[in-house]
Design an enzyme around this catalytic site. Sequence first.
Site, mmCIF file in Angstrom:
data_model
loop_
_atom_site.group_PDB
_atom_site.id
_atom_site.type_symbol
_atom_site.label_atom_id
_atom_site.label_comp_id
_atom_site.label_asym_id
_atom_site.label_seq_id
_atom_site.Cartn_x
_atom_site.Cartn_y
_atom_site.Cartn_z
ATOM 1 N N LYS A 136 0.855 -1.193 0.000
ATOM 2 C CA LYS A 136 0.000 0.000 0.000
ATOM 3 C C LYS A 136 0.886 1.237 0.000
ATOM 4 O O LYS A 136 1.719 1.409 0.889
ATOM 5 C CB LYS A 136 -0.908 -0.006 1.236
ATOM 6 C CG LYS A 136 -1.977 1.065 1.178
ATOM 7 C CD LYS A 136 -3.026 0.790 0.086
ATOM 8 C CE LYS A 136 -4.250 0.082 0.628
ATOM 9 N NZ LYS A 136 -5.118 -0.415 -0.461
ATOM 10 N N THR A 158 -3.066 -5.395 0.599
ATOM 11 C CA THR A 158 -2.546 -4.041 0.834
ATOM 12 C C THR A 158 -3.488 -3.280 1.758
ATOM 13 O O THR A 158 -3.071 -2.390 2.497
ATOM 14 C CB THR A 158 -2.328 -3.271 -0.487
ATOM 15 O OG1 THR A 158 -3.571 -2.962 -1.076
ATOM 16 C CG2 THR A 158 -1.453 -4.050 -1.456
ATOM 17 N N ASP A 159 -4.760 -3.646 1.736
ATOM 18 C CA ASP A 159 -5.703 -2.996 2.654
ATOM 19 C C ASP A 159 -5.343 -3.292 4.112
ATOM 20 O O ASP A 159 -5.443 -2.412 4.984
ATOM 21 C CB ASP A 159 -7.129 -3.473 2.343
ATOM 22 C CG ASP A 159 -8.165 -2.661 3.095
ATOM 23 O OD1 ASP A 159 -8.290 -1.454 2.789
ATOM 24 O OD2 ASP A 159 -8.814 -3.214 4.001
ATOM 25 N N PHE A 169 31.129 29.238 -12.928
ATOM 26 C CA PHE A 169 31.108 28.043 -13.771
ATOM 27 C C PHE A 169 31.797 28.396 -15.076
ATOM 28 O O PHE A 169 31.282 29.151 -15.885
ATOM 29 C CB PHE A 169 29.672 27.560 -14.019
ATOM 30 C CG PHE A 169 29.634 26.218 -14.702
ATOM 31 C CD1 PHE A 169 30.143 25.090 -14.071
ATOM 32 C CD2 PHE A 169 29.107 26.076 -15.983
ATOM 33 C CE1 PHE A 169 30.140 23.846 -14.698
ATOM 34 C CE2 PHE A 169 29.084 24.834 -16.615
ATOM 35 C CZ PHE A 169 29.606 23.727 -15.969
ATOM 36 N N ARG A 208 27.619 33.905 -10.335
ATOM 37 C CA ARG A 208 26.243 33.542 -10.683
ATOM 38 C C ARG A 208 25.486 33.196 -9.408
ATOM 39 O O ARG A 208 26.081 33.011 -8.337
ATOM 40 C CB ARG A 208 26.212 32.364 -11.654
ATOM 41 C CG ARG A 208 26.732 31.078 -11.062
ATOM 42 C CD ARG A 208 26.551 29.865 -11.958
ATOM 43 N NE ARG A 208 27.053 28.661 -11.305
ATOM 44 C CZ ARG A 208 26.931 27.439 -11.778
ATOM 45 N NH1 ARG A 208 26.340 27.220 -12.936
ATOM 46 N NH2 ARG A 208 27.399 26.401 -11.103
ATOM 47 N N GLN A 256 28.651 20.270 -8.896
ATOM 48 C CA GLN A 256 29.257 18.981 -8.556
ATOM 49 C C GLN A 256 30.213 19.143 -7.366
ATOM 50 O O GLN A 256 30.247 18.301 -6.453
ATOM 51 C CB GLN A 256 30.029 18.433 -9.776
ATOM 52 C CG GLN A 256 29.157 17.928 -10.906
ATOM 53 C CD GLN A 256 28.759 18.988 -11.937
ATOM 54 O OE1 GLN A 256 28.703 20.188 -11.634
ATOM 55 N NE2 GLN A 256 28.462 18.556 -13.150
ATOM 56 N N ASN A 264 19.904 21.853 -10.557
ATOM 57 C CA ASN A 264 20.477 23.193 -10.684
ATOM 58 C C ASN A 264 19.338 24.128 -11.064
ATOM 59 O O ASN A 264 18.881 24.143 -12.209
ATOM 60 C CB ASN A 264 21.573 23.168 -11.759
ATOM 61 C CG ASN A 264 22.412 24.427 -11.765
ATOM 62 O OD1 ASN A 264 22.080 25.401 -11.086
ATOM 63 N ND2 ASN A 264 23.484 24.431 -12.530
ATOM 64 N N HIS A 319 18.271 27.007 -12.281
ATOM 65 C CA HIS A 319 18.955 28.064 -13.027
ATOM 66 C C HIS A 319 18.282 29.419 -12.800
ATOM 67 O O HIS A 319 17.057 29.536 -12.900
ATOM 68 C CB HIS A 319 18.950 27.747 -14.521
ATOM 69 C CG HIS A 319 19.579 26.442 -14.862
ATOM 70 N ND1 HIS A 319 20.906 26.162 -14.599
ATOM 71 C CD2 HIS A 319 19.076 25.305 -15.420
ATOM 72 C CE1 HIS A 319 21.181 24.930 -15.003
ATOM 73 N NE2 HIS A 319 20.088 24.383 -15.499
HETATM 74 O O1 LIG Z 1 27.490 23.690 -11.737
HETATM 75 C C1 LIG Z 1 27.205 23.377 -12.912
HETATM 76 N N1 LIG Z 1 27.507 22.136 -13.355
HETATM 77 C C2 LIG Z 1 27.224 21.725 -14.625
HETATM 78 O O2 LIG Z 1 27.527 20.564 -15.023
HETATM 79 C C3 LIG Z 1 26.598 22.660 -15.472
HETATM 80 N N2 LIG Z 1 26.177 22.609 -16.772
HETATM 81 C C4 LIG Z 1 25.621 23.813 -17.059
HETATM 82 O O3 LIG Z 1 25.124 24.123 -18.177
HETATM 83 N N3 LIG Z 1 25.684 24.640 -15.970
HETATM 84 C C5 LIG Z 1 26.291 23.953 -14.976
HETATM 85 N N4 LIG Z 1 26.596 24.272 -13.690
#
Ligand SMILES: O=c1[nH]c(=O)c2[nH]c(=O)[nH]c2[nH]1
Length: 284
Positions: free
Chosen positions: A12, A57-58, A152, A169, A212, A238, A240
């Site tokens: 469930k 599951t009940d 980046f 950024r 990363q 990410n 953006h």
């Molecule tokens: O920190 C980032 N890692 C990425 O692998 C990546 N790729 C991307 O387009 N922007 C970013 N920023």
Amino acid sequence: MGIVLGANQYGKAETRVVRVVRDGPRHELRDLNVSVALSGDLDATHLTGDNAAVLPTDTQKNTVYAFAKRYGIGEPEEFGLRLARHFVAAQPSIRWARVTIEQYGWQRLGPHSFQRDGGATRTCAVTVDGAGEAVVSGVTDLVLLNSTDSEFWGYAKDEYTTLPETKDRVLATAVSARWLLSSVDTDWAASYDGVRAALVAAFAQTYSLSLQQTLYAMGRRVLEERPEVAEVRLALPNKHHLLVDLAPFGLDNPNEVFVAADRPYGLIEGSVLREGAAANDGAF
Ligand SMILES: O=c1[nH]c(=O)c2[nH]c(=O)[nH]c2[nH]1
């Protein structure tokens, strides 16, 4: 050509249970979303429709509610362990149980008044089988943002690359983290609070050259500060923040006005563990 049944599980999903502890005028609240998955000697139901080994599951749903009353909920990991142990112990056909729980937070407003947390959700996944027990705790939707200290650049480029390199950024993410505890005998509340604080501190304090790098710093910080944690798995979207071109209006935009794009998003995933330790895929 022979055809055989492969791996299977059933249970469930998403039983919502709210437990009020009314020991006095000051009430306590637990608000969970509990999913049960069971596996074992279940060939017959799939192959012939013989349901003798199938605990409905009940019934699983009823067990969640009955256990909430009989034993209370306590920490979600405790509740998950109690349920998973029960299903494996009570049904000979069931050899493996996984209970996954989301706990929604409520802030106290008064002795019996609460306000639902807008933010992160605490999670756990408890697995019990003949070989042992494993608990993975976690958090989802922990939204974090650094308005600078993120660059980046220096990335691989091909004929399709248009992304401008940046030395400044916005870095934002909604953290999904899960971590394996090395023991099922853990102070769950203190461990959750400590891991969450370590994740947040590492995000805020890391000068980031990539998400990363931030991911690794967050996992590493958890393992450094929390000896009870064996492995951390992170999924970091990410989120953006795209600089808006204000030049048509005769305005410059030195990292002040952004579009918060919801999709597509980069998704950065990784595991951080102690050197020499084997990843425990079955627990996650
Ligand atoms: O920190 C980032 N890692 C990425 O692998 C990546 N790729 C991307 O387009 N922007 C970013 N920023």
